[in-house]
Design a protein around this motif. Structure first.
Motif, PDB file in Angstrom:
ATOM      1  N   UNK A 171       0.805  -1.202  -0.168  1.00 55.30           N
ATOM      2  CA  UNK A 171      -0.299   0.060   0.114  1.00 55.30           C
ATOM      3  C   UNK A 171       0.811   1.108  -0.060  1.00 55.30           C
ATOM      4  N   UNK A 172       1.668   0.969   1.048  1.00 53.45           N
ATOM      5  CA  UNK A 172       3.187   2.641   1.044  1.00 53.45           C
ATOM      6  C   UNK A 172       3.729   3.028  -0.441  1.00 53.45           C
ATOM      7  N   UNK A 173       4.106   1.878  -0.910  1.00 51.58           N
ATOM      8  CA  UNK A 173       4.300   1.198  -2.352  1.00 51.58           C
ATOM      9  C   UNK A 173       3.797   1.897  -3.658  1.00 51.58           C
ATOM     10  N   UNK A 213      12.843  10.654 -15.086  1.00 46.47           N
ATOM     11  CA  UNK A 213      13.699  11.069 -13.641  1.00 46.47           C
ATOM     12  C   UNK A 213      13.675  10.540 -12.250  1.00 46.47           C
ATOM     13  N   UNK A 214      12.765   8.988 -12.577  1.00 44.89           N
ATOM     14  CA  UNK A 214      12.894   8.015 -11.598  1.00 44.89           C
ATOM     15  C   UNK A 214      12.665   6.926 -12.397  1.00 44.89           C
ATOM     16  N   UNK A 215      12.450   5.895 -11.092  1.00 39.48           N
ATOM     17  CA  UNK A 215      12.668   4.169 -11.168  1.00 39.48           C
ATOM     18  C   UNK A 215      12.674   3.427 -10.037  1.00 39.48           C
ATOM     19  N   UNK A 216      11.811   2.768 -10.456  1.00 42.42           N
ATOM     20  CA  UNK A 216      10.544   1.572  -9.112  1.00 42.42           C
ATOM     21  C   UNK A 216      11.638   0.775  -9.192  1.00 42.42           C
ATOM     22  N   UNK A 217      11.715   0.138  -7.847  1.00 40.48           N
ATOM     23  CA  UNK A 217      12.235  -1.454  -7.622  1.00 40.48           C
ATOM     24  C   UNK A 217      13.852  -1.403  -8.129  1.00 40.48           C
ATOM     25  N   UNK A 218      14.139  -0.339  -7.998  1.00 35.97           N
ATOM     26  CA  UNK A 218      15.950  -0.198  -8.743  1.00 35.97           C
ATOM     27  C   UNK A 218      17.231  -1.283  -8.375  1.00 35.97           C
ATOM     28  N   UNK A 219      17.767  -2.102  -7.864  1.00 35.61           N
ATOM     29  CA  UNK A 219      19.006  -3.162  -7.431  1.00 35.61           C
ATOM     30  C   UNK A 219      19.907  -2.050  -7.432  1.00 35.61           C
ATOM     31  N   UNK A 220      20.569  -2.130  -6.069  1.00 35.10           N
ATOM     32  CA  UNK A 220      21.479  -1.050  -6.310  1.00 35.10           C
ATOM     33  C   UNK A 220      22.833  -1.389  -5.657  1.00 35.10           C
ATOM     34  N   UNK A 221      24.175  -0.582  -6.184  1.00 32.34           N
ATOM     35  CA  UNK A 221      25.502  -1.596  -7.033  1.00 32.34           C
ATOM     36  C   UNK A 221      26.020  -2.715  -5.847  1.00 32.34           C
ATOM     37  N   UNK A 222      25.447  -2.713  -3.921  1.00 32.90           N
ATOM     38  CA  UNK A 222      25.397  -3.178  -2.561  1.00 32.90           C
ATOM     39  C   UNK A 222      23.728  -4.578  -3.295  1.00 32.90           C
ATOM     40  N   UNK A 223      23.483  -4.514  -3.989  1.00 35.66           N
ATOM     41  CA  UNK A 223      21.829  -5.532  -4.016  1.00 35.66           C
ATOM     42  C   UNK A 223      21.011  -5.480  -2.905  1.00 35.66           C
ATOM     43  N   UNK A 224      21.096  -3.719  -2.575  1.00 38.71           N
ATOM     44  CA  UNK A 224      19.965  -4.168  -2.077  1.00 38.71           C
ATOM     45  C   UNK A 224      19.056  -2.616  -3.149  1.00 38.71           C
ATOM     46  N   UNK A 275      13.784   5.564  -6.944  1.00 37.99           N
ATOM     47  CA  UNK A 275      15.160   6.018  -7.322  1.00 37.99           C
ATOM     48  C   UNK A 275      14.965   7.446  -7.909  1.00 37.99           C
ATOM     49  N   UNK A 276      14.909   8.476  -7.551  1.00 37.96           N
ATOM     50  CA  UNK A 276      14.787   9.842  -8.144  1.00 37.96           C
ATOM     51  C   UNK A 276      15.652   9.784  -8.852  1.00 37.96           C
ATOM     52  N   UNK A 323      13.822   7.202  -2.097  1.00 38.00           N
ATOM     53  CA  UNK A 323      13.072   7.356  -1.168  1.00 38.00           C
ATOM     54  C   UNK A 323      12.183   5.218  -0.797  1.00 38.00           C
ATOM     55  N   UNK A 324      12.837   5.549   0.083  1.00 38.11           N
ATOM     56  CA  UNK A 324      12.125   3.569   0.873  1.00 38.11           C
ATOM     57  C   UNK A 324      10.874   4.290   1.157  1.00 38.11           C
TER      58      UNK A 324
END
Length: 385
Positions: free
Chosen positions: A151-153, A168-179, A184-185, A196-197
Protein backbone atom coordinates in the motif's frame (compact mmCIF):
# COMPACT_ATOMS: atom_id res chain seq x y z
CA UNK A 1 -113.69 33.17 112.86
CA UNK A 2 -115.37 30.99 110.34
CA UNK A 3 -118.47 33.12 110.57
CA UNK A 4 -116.46 36.19 109.85
CA UNK A 5 -114.89 34.59 106.81
CA UNK A 6 -118.26 33.45 105.59
CA UNK A 7 -119.56 36.99 105.89
CA UNK A 8 -116.57 38.42 104.06
CA UNK A 9 -116.52 35.94 101.08
CA UNK A 10 -119.63 37.23 99.26
CA UNK A 11 -118.38 40.78 99.49
CA UNK A 12 -114.96 39.81 98.17
CA UNK A 13 -116.42 37.79 95.37
CA UNK A 14 -118.53 40.77 94.35
CA UNK A 15 -115.50 43.03 94.47
CA UNK A 16 -113.53 40.57 92.38
CA UNK A 17 -116.32 40.36 89.83
CA UNK A 18 -116.56 44.14 89.66
CA UNK A 19 -112.84 44.36 89.26
CA UNK A 20 -112.88 41.81 86.50
CA UNK A 21 -115.68 43.66 84.76
CA UNK A 22 -113.71 46.86 84.96
CA UNK A 23 -110.68 45.19 83.48
CA UNK A 24 -112.73 43.74 80.64
CA UNK A 25 -114.21 47.14 79.94
CA UNK A 26 -110.74 48.68 79.84
CA UNK A 27 -109.52 45.96 77.49
CA UNK A 28 -112.49 46.53 75.22
CA UNK A 29 -111.90 50.26 75.24
CA UNK A 30 -108.21 49.68 74.39
CA UNK A 31 -109.00 47.31 71.55
CA UNK A 32 -111.58 49.65 70.17
CA UNK A 33 -109.11 52.52 70.16
CA UNK A 34 -106.52 50.29 68.61
CA UNK A 35 -108.97 49.11 65.98
CA UNK A 36 -109.82 52.68 65.17
CA UNK A 37 -106.13 53.47 64.81
CA UNK A 38 -105.65 50.46 62.59
CA UNK A 39 -108.59 51.50 60.47
CA UNK A 40 -107.16 54.96 60.04
CA UNK A 41 -103.86 53.48 59.18
CA UNK A 42 -105.48 51.07 56.75
CA UNK A 43 -107.22 53.95 55.08
CA UNK A 44 -103.94 55.85 54.78
CA UNK A 45 -102.24 52.71 53.51
CA UNK A 46 -105.02 52.21 50.98
CA UNK A 47 -104.48 55.70 49.61
CA UNK A 48 -100.75 55.05 49.49
CA UNK A 49 -101.34 51.77 47.73
CA UNK A 50 -103.58 53.49 45.23
CA UNK A 51 -100.89 56.05 44.48
CA UNK A 52 -98.30 53.27 44.21
CA UNK A 53 -100.60 51.37 41.86
CA UNK A 54 -100.98 54.46 39.70
CA UNK A 55 -97.17 54.95 39.68
CA UNK A 56 -96.68 51.29 38.84
CA UNK A 57 -99.13 51.53 35.97
CA UNK A 58 -97.38 54.60 34.59
CA UNK A 59 -94.00 52.95 35.06
CA UNK A 60 -95.33 49.81 33.37
CA UNK A 61 -96.49 51.87 30.42
CA UNK A 62 -93.09 53.56 30.18
CA UNK A 63 -91.35 50.21 30.55
CA UNK A 64 -93.49 48.72 27.80
CA UNK A 65 -92.56 51.64 25.53
CA UNK A 66 -88.89 51.22 26.36
CA UNK A 67 -89.10 47.48 25.83
CA UNK A 68 -90.69 48.03 22.41
CA UNK A 69 -87.87 50.50 21.55
CA UNK A 70 -85.24 48.08 22.82
CA UNK A 71 -86.85 45.29 20.83
CA UNK A 72 -86.79 47.41 17.67
CA UNK A 73 -83.18 48.44 18.31
CA UNK A 74 -82.28 44.86 19.06
CA UNK A 75 -83.85 43.68 15.81
CA UNK A 76 -81.95 46.35 13.85
CA UNK A 77 -78.70 45.53 15.63
CA UNK A 78 -79.30 41.85 15.07
CA UNK A 79 -79.79 42.40 11.34
CA UNK A 80 -76.64 44.55 11.19
CA UNK A 81 -74.71 41.96 13.18
CA UNK A 82 -75.97 39.19 10.91
CA UNK A 83 -74.92 41.14 7.83
CA UNK A 84 -71.48 41.94 9.31
CA UNK A 85 -71.01 38.33 10.42
CA UNK A 86 -72.00 37.11 6.96
CA UNK A 87 -69.49 39.46 5.28
CA UNK A 88 -66.75 38.51 7.71
CA UNK A 89 -67.50 34.82 7.33
CA UNK A 90 -67.30 35.20 3.55
CA UNK A 91 -63.96 37.04 3.90
CA UNK A 92 -62.63 34.49 6.34
CA UNK A 93 -63.77 31.65 4.08
CA UNK A 94 -62.02 33.24 1.12
CA UNK A 95 -58.82 33.83 3.09
CA UNK A 96 -58.99 30.34 4.47
CA UNK A 97 -59.44 28.94 0.97
CA UNK A 98 -56.52 30.99 -0.35
CA UNK A 99 -54.40 29.95 2.61
CA UNK A 100 -55.31 26.33 2.07
CA UNK A 101 -54.43 26.59 -1.63
CA UNK A 102 -51.09 28.25 -0.84
CA UNK A 103 -50.43 25.72 1.89
CA UNK A 104 -51.22 22.92 -0.53
CA UNK A 105 -48.86 24.37 -3.15
CA UNK A 106 -46.08 24.91 -0.59
CA UNK A 107 -46.69 21.44 0.81
CA UNK A 108 -46.45 19.93 -2.64
CA UNK A 109 -43.25 21.88 -3.36
CA UNK A 110 -41.83 20.89 0.01
CA UNK A 111 -42.71 17.27 -0.64
CA UNK A 112 -40.98 17.45 -4.03
CA UNK A 113 -37.88 18.97 -2.45
CA UNK A 114 -38.07 16.41 0.33
CA UNK A 115 -38.23 13.60 -2.20
CA UNK A 116 -35.22 15.03 -4.02
CA UNK A 117 -33.31 15.36 -0.76
CA UNK A 118 -34.32 11.86 0.26
CA UNK A 119 -32.99 10.63 -3.06
CA UNK A 120 -29.72 12.46 -2.38
CA UNK A 121 -29.65 11.02 1.15
CA UNK A 122 -30.26 7.52 -0.23
CA UNK A 123 -27.42 8.01 -2.69
CA UNK A 124 -25.17 9.33 0.06
CA UNK A 125 -26.14 6.39 2.26
CA UNK A 126 -25.25 4.01 -0.54
CA UNK A 127 -21.93 5.81 -0.94
CA UNK A 128 -21.35 5.56 2.81
CA UNK A 129 -22.16 1.87 2.72
CA UNK A 130 -19.76 1.37 -0.15
CA UNK A 131 -17.16 3.52 1.61
CA UNK A 132 -17.55 1.54 4.83
CA UNK A 133 -17.00 -1.63 2.83
CA UNK A 134 -13.91 -0.08 1.29
CA UNK A 135 -12.71 1.05 4.74
CA UNK A 136 -13.13 -2.49 6.04
CA UNK A 137 -11.16 -3.70 3.06
CA UNK A 138 -8.48 -1.09 3.74
CA UNK A 139 -8.29 -2.20 7.36
CA UNK A 140 -7.84 -5.78 6.20
CA UNK A 141 -5.10 -4.64 3.85
CA UNK A 142 -3.31 -2.62 6.54
CA UNK A 143 -3.54 -5.50 9.00
CA UNK A 144 -1.13 -7.53 6.85
CA UNK A 145 2.47 -6.32 6.97
CA UNK A 146 3.26 -7.24 3.36
CA UNK A 147 0.00 -5.76 2.10
CA UNK A 148 0.69 -2.62 4.13
CA UNK A 149 4.11 -2.30 2.50
CA UNK A 150 2.53 -2.69 -0.92
CA UNK A 151 0.00 0.00 0.00
CA UNK A 152 2.82 2.43 0.86
CA UNK A 153 4.69 1.58 -2.35
CA UNK A 154 1.56 2.15 -4.46
CA UNK A 155 0.95 5.54 -2.82
CA UNK A 156 4.62 6.44 -3.39
CA UNK A 157 4.31 5.32 -7.02
CA UNK A 158 1.23 7.49 -7.59
CA UNK A 159 2.84 10.58 -6.04
CA UNK A 160 6.12 10.27 -7.94
CA UNK A 161 4.39 9.47 -11.22
CA UNK A 162 2.10 12.52 -10.93
CA UNK A 163 4.95 14.94 -10.11
CA UNK A 164 7.99 13.90 -12.20
CA UNK A 165 8.60 12.98 -15.84
CA UNK A 166 9.21 9.27 -16.55
CA UNK A 167 12.91 9.80 -17.21
CA UNK A 168 13.46 11.25 -13.73
CA UNK A 169 12.61 8.17 -11.61
CA UNK A 170 12.76 4.39 -11.48
CA UNK A 171 11.01 1.91 -9.16
CA UNK A 172 12.38 -1.26 -7.56
CA UNK A 173 15.95 -0.43 -8.47
CA UNK A 174 18.80 -2.78 -7.49
CA UNK A 175 21.74 -0.74 -6.20
CA UNK A 176 25.43 -1.73 -6.52
CA UNK A 177 25.26 -3.28 -3.02
CA UNK A 178 22.46 -5.62 -4.27
CA UNK A 179 19.86 -3.83 -2.14
CA UNK A 180 16.56 -3.06 -3.82
CA UNK A 181 15.10 0.41 -3.29
CA UNK A 182 11.43 1.26 -3.65
CA UNK A 183 12.15 4.34 -5.77
CA UNK A 184 15.25 6.09 -7.16
CA UNK A 185 14.94 9.72 -8.19
CA UNK A 186 17.56 10.51 -10.84
CA UNK A 187 19.05 13.86 -9.89
CA UNK A 188 22.20 15.27 -11.53
CA UNK A 189 25.44 15.60 -9.57
CA UNK A 190 25.33 17.21 -7.14
CA UNK A 191 23.51 15.82 -5.22
CA UNK A 192 23.09 12.71 -7.36
CA UNK A 193 20.40 10.00 -7.35
CA UNK A 194 18.36 9.93 -4.16
CA UNK A 195 16.54 6.86 -2.81
CA UNK A 196 12.97 6.94 -1.45
CA UNK A 197 11.89 3.99 0.72
CA UNK A 198 8.32 3.54 2.09
CA UNK A 199 7.85 2.44 5.72
CA UNK A 200 4.59 2.10 7.66
CA UNK A 201 4.95 1.35 11.46
CA UNK A 202 1.20 0.88 11.93
CA UNK A 203 1.15 -1.72 14.75
CA UNK A 204 3.04 0.41 17.25
CA UNK A 205 1.05 3.50 16.21
CA UNK A 206 -2.23 1.69 16.88
CA UNK A 207 -0.85 0.51 20.21
CA UNK A 208 -0.26 4.14 21.19
CA UNK A 209 -3.76 5.10 20.11
CA UNK A 210 -5.43 2.25 21.95
CA UNK A 211 -3.32 2.43 25.14
CA UNK A 212 -5.33 3.38 28.24
CA UNK A 213 -2.89 3.30 31.15
CA UNK A 214 0.37 5.19 31.38
CA UNK A 215 2.32 1.94 31.36
CA UNK A 216 0.67 0.86 28.10
CA UNK A 217 1.29 4.27 26.53
CA UNK A 218 4.97 4.15 27.55
CA UNK A 219 5.38 0.65 26.17
CA UNK A 220 3.66 1.56 22.90
CA UNK A 221 5.75 4.73 22.51
CA UNK A 222 8.90 2.70 23.11
CA UNK A 223 7.87 0.17 20.47
CA UNK A 224 7.09 2.94 17.98
CA UNK A 225 10.44 4.63 18.64
CA UNK A 226 12.30 1.33 18.24
CA UNK A 227 10.58 0.56 14.93
CA UNK A 228 11.32 4.05 13.52
CA UNK A 229 14.95 3.95 14.70
CA UNK A 230 15.39 0.58 12.95
CA UNK A 231 13.87 1.92 9.71
CA UNK A 232 16.16 4.97 9.78
CA UNK A 233 19.24 2.84 10.41
CA UNK A 234 18.32 0.40 7.62
CA UNK A 235 17.80 3.18 5.08
CA UNK A 236 21.04 4.89 6.10
CA UNK A 237 23.05 1.69 5.74
CA UNK A 238 21.41 0.30 2.60
CA UNK A 239 20.52 3.28 0.43
CA UNK A 240 23.24 5.90 1.05
CA UNK A 241 26.24 4.82 -1.01
CA UNK A 242 29.21 7.09 -1.50
CA UNK A 243 29.81 7.82 -5.16
CA UNK A 244 26.61 6.02 -6.20
CA UNK A 245 23.76 7.87 -4.56
CA UNK A 246 23.17 11.21 -2.91
CA UNK A 247 24.41 11.88 0.59
CA UNK A 248 20.88 11.55 1.95
CA UNK A 249 17.75 9.45 1.46
CA UNK A 250 14.02 9.82 2.02
CA UNK A 251 11.85 7.74 4.36
CA UNK A 252 8.25 7.92 3.15
CA UNK A 253 5.43 7.56 5.73
CA UNK A 254 2.16 7.04 3.80
CA UNK A 255 0.08 8.41 6.71
CA UNK A 256 -0.28 12.05 7.73
CA UNK A 257 -1.45 10.95 11.21
CA UNK A 258 1.73 8.94 11.85
CA UNK A 259 3.84 11.81 10.50
CA UNK A 260 2.09 14.32 12.79
CA UNK A 261 2.43 12.05 15.83
CA UNK A 262 6.13 11.61 15.07
CA UNK A 263 6.80 15.35 14.93
CA UNK A 264 4.59 16.05 17.96
CA UNK A 265 5.97 13.55 20.48
CA UNK A 266 9.25 12.01 19.27
CA UNK A 267 12.00 14.62 18.85
CA UNK A 268 14.67 11.95 19.45
CA UNK A 269 13.63 10.11 16.28
CA UNK A 270 13.83 13.33 14.26
CA UNK A 271 17.29 14.07 15.66
CA UNK A 272 18.39 10.55 14.76
CA UNK A 273 17.08 11.01 11.21
CA UNK A 274 18.93 14.32 10.83
CA UNK A 275 22.21 12.77 11.97
CA UNK A 276 21.71 9.78 9.68
CA UNK A 277 20.77 12.10 6.76
CA UNK A 278 17.46 10.32 6.34
CA UNK A 279 14.68 12.84 5.75
CA UNK A 280 11.21 11.67 6.87
CA UNK A 281 8.40 12.80 4.56
CA UNK A 282 4.61 12.39 4.46
CA UNK A 283 2.43 12.42 1.31
CA UNK A 284 2.11 16.22 1.54
CA UNK A 285 5.77 16.97 2.20
CA UNK A 286 6.87 14.41 -0.40
CA UNK A 287 4.76 16.21 -3.01
CA UNK A 288 6.46 19.50 -2.08
CA UNK A 289 9.87 17.79 -2.28
CA UNK A 290 9.04 16.32 -5.69
CA UNK A 291 8.01 19.75 -6.97
CA UNK A 292 11.41 21.07 -5.86
CA UNK A 293 13.08 18.11 -7.59
CA UNK A 294 11.17 18.90 -10.77
CA UNK A 295 12.44 22.49 -10.65
CA UNK A 296 16.01 21.22 -10.13
CA UNK A 297 15.66 18.90 -13.12
CA UNK A 298 14.41 21.72 -15.30
CA UNK A 299 17.34 23.90 -14.23
CA UNK A 300 19.78 21.05 -14.95
CA UNK A 301 18.29 20.54 -18.39
CA UNK A 302 18.60 24.25 -19.06
CA UNK A 303 22.28 24.18 -18.05
CA UNK A 304 22.88 21.11 -20.24
CA UNK A 305 21.33 22.88 -23.18
CA UNK A 306 23.14 26.18 -22.53
CA UNK A 307 25.92 25.38 -25.08
CA UNK A 308 23.41 24.43 -27.74
CA UNK A 309 21.44 27.58 -26.99
CA UNK A 310 24.57 29.75 -27.31
CA UNK A 311 25.47 28.09 -30.64
CA UNK A 312 21.98 28.63 -31.97
CA UNK A 313 22.09 32.25 -30.81
CA UNK A 314 25.40 32.88 -32.68
CA UNK A 315 23.89 31.35 -35.84
CA UNK A 316 20.84 33.52 -35.31
CA UNK A 317 23.06 36.63 -35.05
CA UNK A 318 24.75 35.76 -38.36
CA UNK A 319 21.37 35.30 -39.97
CA UNK A 320 20.35 38.70 -38.62
CA UNK A 321 23.49 40.28 -40.11
CA UNK A 322 22.75 38.75 -43.54
CA UNK A 323 19.16 39.90 -43.25
CA UNK A 324 20.36 43.41 -42.44
CA UNK A 325 22.67 43.44 -45.53
CA UNK A 326 19.86 42.22 -47.74
CA UNK A 327 17.52 44.83 -46.33
CA UNK A 328 20.15 47.48 -47.15
CA UNK A 329 20.42 46.22 -50.72
CA UNK A 330 16.66 46.16 -51.00
CA UNK A 331 16.56 49.72 -49.69
CA UNK A 332 19.01 50.77 -52.39
CA UNK A 333 16.82 49.13 -55.03
CA UNK A 334 13.86 51.00 -53.57
CA UNK A 335 15.77 54.31 -53.87
CA UNK A 336 16.76 53.55 -57.50
CA UNK A 337 13.20 52.51 -58.26
CA UNK A 338 12.01 55.79 -56.75
CA UNK A 339 14.35 57.77 -58.97
CA UNK A 340 13.20 55.84 -62.03
CA UNK A 341 9.59 56.47 -61.05
CA UNK A 342 10.27 60.22 -60.75
CA UNK A 343 11.86 60.25 -64.24
CA UNK A 344 8.89 58.32 -65.61
CA UNK A 345 6.58 60.90 -64.01
CA UNK A 346 8.54 63.74 -65.74
CA UNK A 347 8.28 62.00 -69.10
CA UNK A 348 4.61 61.37 -68.51
CA UNK A 349 4.00 65.03 -67.71
CA UNK A 350 5.83 66.06 -70.90
CA UNK A 351 3.79 63.63 -72.98
CA UNK A 352 0.59 64.89 -71.39
CA UNK A 353 1.47 68.54 -72.03
CA UNK A 354 2.33 67.80 -75.69
CA UNK A 355 -0.92 65.87 -76.12
CA UNK A 356 -2.85 68.82 -74.68
CA UNK A 357 -1.11 71.23 -77.10
CA UNK A 358 -1.89 68.93 -79.99
CA UNK A 359 -5.52 68.82 -79.03
CA UNK A 360 -5.65 72.63 -78.87
CA UNK A 361 -4.35 73.02 -82.41
CA UNK A 362 -6.73 72.80 -85.37
CA UNK A 363 -5.99 70.35 -88.07
CA UNK A 364 -5.64 73.04 -90.79
CA UNK A 365 -3.24 75.10 -88.75
CA UNK A 366 -1.18 72.04 -88.10
CA UNK A 367 -0.97 71.28 -91.81
CA UNK A 368 0.00 74.92 -92.58
CA UNK A 369 2.68 74.86 -89.96
CA UNK A 370 4.03 71.60 -91.31
CA UNK A 371 4.17 72.98 -94.87
CA UNK A 372 5.82 76.21 -93.83
CA UNK A 373 8.21 74.59 -91.36
CA UNK A 374 11.79 73.98 -92.59
CA UNK A 375 12.96 70.41 -93.04
CA UNK A 376 14.94 70.52 -89.78
CA UNK A 377 11.83 71.11 -87.68
CA UNK A 378 10.77 67.48 -87.58
CA UNK A 379 14.24 66.40 -86.48
CA UNK A 380 14.20 69.07 -83.74
CA UNK A 381 10.82 67.89 -82.55
CA UNK A 382 12.09 64.33 -82.49
CA UNK A 383 15.08 65.46 -80.40
CA UNK A 384 12.84 67.32 -77.99
CA UNK A 385 10.70 64.25 -77.58
Amino acid sequence: MQEFIQKIQPEMALAVVIGLLFIVILVLIFRMSKAQTLAERASANSETLNRLAENLLSRQAQLEGQLRQVSNDTATSRAEINRTLSERLDSVSKRLGDSLNQSAEKTGQSLSELQARLAVIDKAQNNLTELSTQVVGLQDILANKQARGAFGEIQLYDLVKSALPPSAYEFQVTLPNNKRADCLIKLPNPPGPIVVDAKFPLESFHMMRQAESEAEKTQAARAFSTAMMKHIADISEKYILEGETAESALLFLPSEAVYAELHAGFPAILEKSYKSRVWIVSPTTLMATLNTVRAVLKDSQMRAQAGVIQKEISILLKDIERLDARVGNLSKHFVQAGNDIEQIKVSSRKVSSRAERIEELQLGDVEGDLLSAPPEAPRQMERES
